[in-house]
Design a protein around this motif. Structure first.
Motif, PDB file in Angstrom:
ATOM      1  N   UNK A   1       0.787  -1.221   0.000  1.00  0.00           N
ATOM      2  CA  UNK A   1       0.000   0.000   0.000  1.00  0.00           C
ATOM      3  C   UNK A   1       0.824   1.277   0.000  1.00  0.00           C
ATOM      4  N   UNK A   2       0.135   2.379  -0.202  1.00  0.00           N
ATOM      5  CA  UNK A   2       0.763   3.693  -0.155  1.00  0.00           C
ATOM      6  C   UNK A   2       0.041   4.567   0.855  1.00  0.00           C
ATOM      7  N   UNK A   3       0.663   5.680   1.189  1.00  0.00           N
ATOM      8  CA  UNK A   3       0.067   6.645   2.121  1.00  0.00           C
ATOM      9  C   UNK A   3       0.083   8.023   1.473  1.00  0.00           C
ATOM     10  N   UNK A   4      -1.007   8.742   1.644  1.00  0.00           N
ATOM     11  CA  UNK A   4      -1.124  10.116   1.153  1.00  0.00           C
ATOM     12  C   UNK A   4      -0.524  11.037   2.216  1.00  0.00           C
ATOM     13  N   UNK A   5       0.585  11.684   1.885  1.00  0.00           N
ATOM     14  CA  UNK A   5       1.340  12.464   2.865  1.00  0.00           C
ATOM     15  C   UNK A   5       1.406  13.921   2.430  1.00  0.00           C
ATOM     16  N   UNK A   6       0.937  14.804   3.295  1.00  0.00           N
ATOM     17  CA  UNK A   6       1.035  16.247   3.058  1.00  0.00           C
ATOM     18  C   UNK A   6       2.114  16.798   3.990  1.00  0.00           C
ATOM     19  N   UNK A   7       3.147  17.399   3.409  1.00  0.00           N
ATOM     20  CA  UNK A   7       4.220  18.009   4.202  1.00  0.00           C
ATOM     21  C   UNK A   7       4.023  19.519   4.159  1.00  0.00           C
ATOM     22  N   UNK A   8       3.656  20.133   5.273  1.00  0.00           N
ATOM     23  CA  UNK A   8       3.430  21.578   5.287  1.00  0.00           C
ATOM     24  C   UNK A   8       4.740  22.358   5.204  1.00  0.00           C
TER      25      UNK A   8
ATOM     26  N   UNK B   1       1.461   7.755   9.691  1.00  0.00           N
ATOM     27  CA  UNK B   1       0.839   7.328   8.439  1.00  0.00           C
ATOM     28  C   UNK B   1       1.369   5.985   7.950  1.00  0.00           C
ATOM     29  N   UNK B   2       2.287   5.390   8.717  1.00  0.00           N
ATOM     30  CA  UNK B   2       2.784   4.072   8.353  1.00  0.00           C
ATOM     31  C   UNK B   2       3.772   4.062   7.214  1.00  0.00           C
ATOM     32  N   UNK B   3       4.459   5.187   6.984  1.00  0.00           N
ATOM     33  CA  UNK B   3       5.420   5.260   5.884  1.00  0.00           C
ATOM     34  C   UNK B   3       6.779   4.724   6.312  1.00  0.00           C
ATOM     35  N   UNK B   4       7.274   5.170   7.460  1.00  0.00           N
ATOM     36  CA  UNK B   4       8.558   4.668   7.956  1.00  0.00           C
ATOM     37  C   UNK B   4       8.692   4.986   9.441  1.00  0.00           C
TER      38      UNK B   4
ATOM     39  N   UNK C   1       9.290  16.992  13.191  1.00  0.00           N
ATOM     40  CA  UNK C   1       7.840  17.023  12.980  1.00  0.00           C
ATOM     41  C   UNK C   1       7.440  16.068  11.862  1.00  0.00           C
ATOM     42  N   UNK C   2       8.223  16.063  10.798  1.00  0.00           N
ATOM     43  CA  UNK C   2       7.913  15.204   9.659  1.00  0.00           C
ATOM     44  C   UNK C   2       8.051  13.734  10.019  1.00  0.00           C
ATOM     45  N   UNK C   3       9.040  13.409  10.841  1.00  0.00           N
ATOM     46  CA  UNK C   3       9.237  12.007  11.219  1.00  0.00           C
ATOM     47  C   UNK C   3       8.017  11.451  11.938  1.00  0.00           C
ATOM     48  N   UNK C   4       7.403  12.274  12.788  1.00  0.00           N
ATOM     49  CA  UNK C   4       6.214  11.819  13.520  1.00  0.00           C
ATOM     50  C   UNK C   4       5.046  11.607  12.562  1.00  0.00           C
ATOM     51  N   UNK C   5       4.892  12.490  11.595  1.00  0.00           N
ATOM     52  CA  UNK C   5       3.796  12.332  10.630  1.00  0.00           C
ATOM     53  C   UNK C   5       3.994  11.077   9.786  1.00  0.00           C
ATOM     54  N   UNK C   6       5.212  10.842   9.333  1.00  0.00           N
ATOM     55  CA  UNK C   6       5.487   9.666   8.514  1.00  0.00           C
ATOM     56  C   UNK C   6       5.246   8.381   9.298  1.00  0.00           C
ATOM     57  N   UNK C   7       5.606   8.399  10.587  1.00  0.00           N
ATOM     58  CA  UNK C   7       5.366   7.225  11.437  1.00  0.00           C
ATOM     59  C   UNK C   7       3.871   6.984  11.594  1.00  0.00           C
TER      60      UNK C   7
END
Length: 355
Positions: free
Chosen positions: A112-119, A134-137, A126-132
Motif C-alpha cells: 500500500x501507499x500513504x497520502x502524505x502532506x508536508x506543510x 501514516x505508516x510510511x517509515x 515534525x515530519x518524522x512523527x507524521x510519517x510514522x
C-alpha cells in the motif's frame, strides 16, 4: 491385478492430498484478506536477521498484529514460502490483513501507499512523527537518515543534514519504506524544483551573492528561518528584508546578528548534548543568551549552521526578491501579523503596543 489396485490407491491418495492442499490454499488465501485484530494506529516492529518463522509469528501475535499464529505460520509456509522478510524496523498498523502484513514485512512491490502532506515550515522531527503515524517509515529511523552525513552527501546536498531539502508538497509514499528511501524521494523533489528555480532566477541569486555573500544553500537556510517566523504569506518579503538588512547594515547591533527565536529553539532540538539552557516550550531569555547553542543567532553572527525547517517556494522567493525596506526590527501584533520598525525606539514602542 494387485499391482494395478496398488497404483490406483496411490493415485487416489495423491489426488486426495492434492485436493486437501488446494482446499487449504483456498482457505488460507481467503483468510489472508481478513482485517487484522488491531486499529489503524501504526506501531514499530523489528524483524530480526535469521529469525525462525515460529519466533517471528510469536512476536507478531504478542504485538497484536495477527488473529491466528497457527494460520499465519501456515500461510507463510504454504502461500508465501519464497517471501524474503526484510530485517530491521517496520511500521505496521494493527488492522493490516495477513496478506498485506507479509508484503510489508518483505517490503514487496505492490504494497500500500500513504497520502502524505508536508506543510511548509515542518522540520525533520515534525515530519518524522507524521510519517510514522501514516505508516510510511519509522520515526527514529527517519530522523537518523536525515542526519546521516555520508549518505546525505551522496545525494548531492552541500550539507551534512537533509534539513531544508525535505520539500514541502503532497506525496503518495510507499507504506513501510526504508527511511533512507523516503529521504531520497523528498530530497529528489527538492533538487528538481531548486534546479528549475535557480535557472529561472539566476539574476536574483547572483544579486544575493554579490550583496550578501549568499549561495544557494544559504538562501535555503535563510528561507527556512523566514518560514518559521512568518505566519502570513504577504509578510515573508518584509521579514526577508529585515534579516538581510541586519546582515548588511553597519549600524545594527549586535553586528550581523539575525536574532531569531526559532533558530535557538532548533538548536535545542538537534544539538547533542542539548545546551544547558534548553527547556520545553517557547524560547526563554536564558536560552537566547546561551552561546553554547550553535544555532542561537542572538549569540552567533550570520546564518546558523544550516536550515531549520523545510521552506516553501514563497519563502525562497522572499529571500531572492525581498521587499525594499530599511526595517531592522519586527514584533508580533496578533493574528499572525507583525509591526515593522527602522529604529530601536520605534521597535520598543511597537513592543509596548503588542498584545
Amino acid at each position: 491385478m494387485k499391482k494395478t489396485q496398488g497404483r490406483l490407491r496411490v493415485a487416489a491418495a495423491g489426488l486426495g492430498l492434492a485436493a486437501a492442499l488446494a482446499s487449504l490454499s483456498l482457505l488460507l488465501f481467503g483468510w489472508s484478506f481478513l482485517r487484522g485484530p488491531g486499529d489503524s494506529k501504526a506501531q514499530r516492529f523489528e524483524v530480526l536477521a535469521g529469525e525462525s518463522t515460529g519466533s517471528l509469528v510469536a512476536r507478531l501475535t504478542e504485538a497484536g498484529l495477527t488473529h491466528s499464529p497457527r494460520l499465519l505460520a501456515t500461510y507463510l509456509r504454504v502461500l508465501a514460502p519464497s517471501a524474503e522478510l526484510s530485517p530491521g524496523r517496520h511500521v505496521l498498523p494493527g488492522d493490516l490483513s495477513s496478506r498485506e502484513l507479509v508484503r510489508r514485512l518483505a517490503r514487496a512491490p505492490g504494497r500500500g501507499t500513504a497520502h502524505v502532506v508536508i506543510p511548509e515550515g515542518f522540520n525533520h522531527v515534525q515530519l518524522s512523527e507524521r510519517l510514522h503515524q501514516l505508516g510510511v517509515c519509522d520515526a527514529e529511523g527517519f530522523r537518523s537518515a536525515t542526519r546521516d552525513a555520508p549518505e546525505i552527501r551522496k545525494l548531492g546536498l552541500p550539507a551534512d543534514s537533509a534539513e531544508g531539502y525535505l520539500y514541502p508538497a503532497t506525496y503518495e509514499l510507499i507504506a513501510d519504506s526504508a527511511p533512507s528511501a523516503v529521504v531520497g524521494v523528498l530530497v529528489g523533489e527538492a533538487q528538481r524544483r531548486l534546479a528549475s528555480l535557480v535557472a529561472e532566477r539566476s539574476a536574483e541569486l547572483a544579486r544575493r551573492r554579490a550583496e550578501h555573500g549568499l549561495d544557494t544553500h544559504d538562501v535555503i537556510t535563510l528561507a527556512s528561518i523566514i518560514e518559521k517566523e512568518a505566519a502570513k504569506a504577504d509578510e515573508k518579503p518584509l521579514i526577508a528584508s529585515v534579516f538581510l538588512n541586519r546582515l548588511a547594515d553597519p549600524t545594527f547591533r549586535p553586528l550581523h546578528m539575525l536574532q531569531s527565536d526559532p533558530t535557538a529553539a532548533y538548536g535545542c532540538l538537534v544539538q547533542s548534548p542539548a545546551p544547558p539552557s534548553c527547556t520545553a516550550g517557547r524560547p526563554t531569555p536564558a536560552m537566547l543568551r546561551d552561546a553554547s547553542n550553535r544555532y542561537n543567532t542572538y549569540r552567533h553572527a550570520g546564518l546558523p549552521p544550516g536550515p531549520i525547517s523545510s521552506p516553501g517556494l514563497a519563502a525562497i522567493l522572499a529571500v531572492l526578491s525581498p521587499a525594499q525596506t530599511d526595517y531592522l526590527y519586527f514584533v508580533a501584533q496578533g493574528g499572525g501579523r507583525h509591526r515593522f520598525s527602522r529604529t530601536f525606539s520605534e521597535h520598543r514602542g511597537a513592543i509596548e503596543q503588542s498584545p
